[in-house]
Design a protein around this motif. Sequence first.
Motif, PDB file in Angstrom:
ATOM      1  N   UNK A 163      -6.507  -3.783 -12.096  1.00 21.45           N
ATOM      2  CA  UNK A 163      -7.747  -4.492 -12.429  1.00 21.45           C
ATOM      3  C   UNK A 163      -7.584  -6.001 -12.317  1.00 21.45           C
ATOM      4  N   UNK A 164      -6.451  -6.511 -12.784  1.00 27.62           N
ATOM      5  CA  UNK A 164      -6.267  -7.960 -12.929  1.00 27.62           C
ATOM      6  C   UNK A 164      -6.272  -8.708 -11.600  1.00 27.62           C
ATOM      7  N   UNK A 165      -5.986  -8.022 -10.491  1.00 26.67           N
ATOM      8  CA  UNK A 165      -5.850  -8.747  -9.221  1.00 26.67           C
ATOM      9  C   UNK A 165      -7.192  -8.928  -8.505  1.00 26.67           C
ATOM     10  N   UNK A 166      -8.240  -8.278  -9.006  1.00 31.70           N
ATOM     11  CA  UNK A 166      -9.553  -8.441  -8.390  1.00 31.70           C
ATOM     12  C   UNK A 166     -10.283  -9.572  -9.095  1.00 31.70           C
ATOM     13  N   UNK A 167     -10.606 -10.619  -8.356  1.00 29.59           N
ATOM     14  CA  UNK A 167     -11.175 -11.832  -8.944  1.00 29.59           C
ATOM     15  C   UNK A 167     -12.678 -11.696  -9.158  1.00 29.59           C
ATOM     16  N   UNK A 168     -13.040 -10.732 -10.018  1.00 35.04           N
ATOM     17  CA  UNK A 168     -14.439 -10.512 -10.365  1.00 35.04           C
ATOM     18  C   UNK A 168     -14.516 -10.122 -11.843  1.00 35.04           C
ATOM     19  N   UNK A 169     -15.585 -10.500 -12.543  1.00 34.27           N
ATOM     20  CA  UNK A 169     -15.727 -10.118 -13.947  1.00 34.27           C
ATOM     21  C   UNK A 169     -15.805  -8.593 -14.093  1.00 34.27           C
TER      22      UNK A 169
END
Length: 326
Positions: free
Chosen positions: A136-142
């Motif tokens: 989850x953390x590597x996707x730069x979206x809320x």
Amino acid sequence: MGLTPAGPGRTATSPELVESIRDWSRLTSRSFVPLSCTTTAARTFRAGIVGREAGNLHVSHLRFSPHAVERVPTGPGDTGGGRFKVNLQLEGRCVVEQDGRRSVLNPGDLTLYDTSEPYRLEFPEESRLLVLMFDHRVLDLPPAAVAQLRACRLGPEGAVHDMVASFLASMAEHMDALTGMNGQRLGNSALDLLTTSFNLELDDQVAASAHEKDRLRARVHDWVEANLGRPDLDPTTIARAHYISVRRLHQVFQDEGTTVSTWVRTRRLERCRRALEDPMSAGVPVARIAARWGFPDAAHFSRVFKAAYGVSPSVARARALADPPA
């Protein structure tokens, strides 16, 4: 199956082939997260997978016979949560379901789903696809924005989605290139492209939502206009007539900078003003006109009318009838 079978000298990243749905369940659970795979054609089932690590991505190229895949997280002992998976359909069809959404994917289509929540994939025919899995953390979206993307279809009819899908498809054809520093850079590039595609999809969803809100507002306006004389015309009645919640109704009017009650009162006052200024209604008492348009209390009507137009209802009528428009 189009994937090289595993031989005696197979390395950790070489393809693996299986010939039973049970072995496929074990292999995919080991490659991704704990999964349950089922098929109605166990005797003829064949499947193969080749995987690579590319930076923050786990990249897998798969081909398999018709079957279904189900993910049901089992609790604290299930270590498969906290990741997203993105499928690019290369051949065949897939039906993906998560969060109450259901999409049918054809070649060139992308979708995202979350391993932390239940999902189901169904492949009714022999298929080939690329699967990207990442934390989850590597996707730069809320997180709230990503939740809106689950099980949505991103198709090649969109130019950006098509370009992203083409890049990912080339990864499937050149899995051996996904090694070392080049693999890390290609993996990061794939993530950047996916983020661009997802941002575009979110923008399109916002635009579609705005259009739907405009359509809803227009429907509400028309309905209220046709029912201004109803004594029970309140937010609950209006919301029920449009199969929406009262909260949703208030949001529609909030965007206009007003409230439901204020808008209804304004429209009723305008109907009263028109009737008072109409020579055909000159003999109708002011109180009757007010009651006709939702103001049963004559004194209250007089106060709100004067607040809105600066004069009392009687004065407004007298002025209009004494000086009719040319």
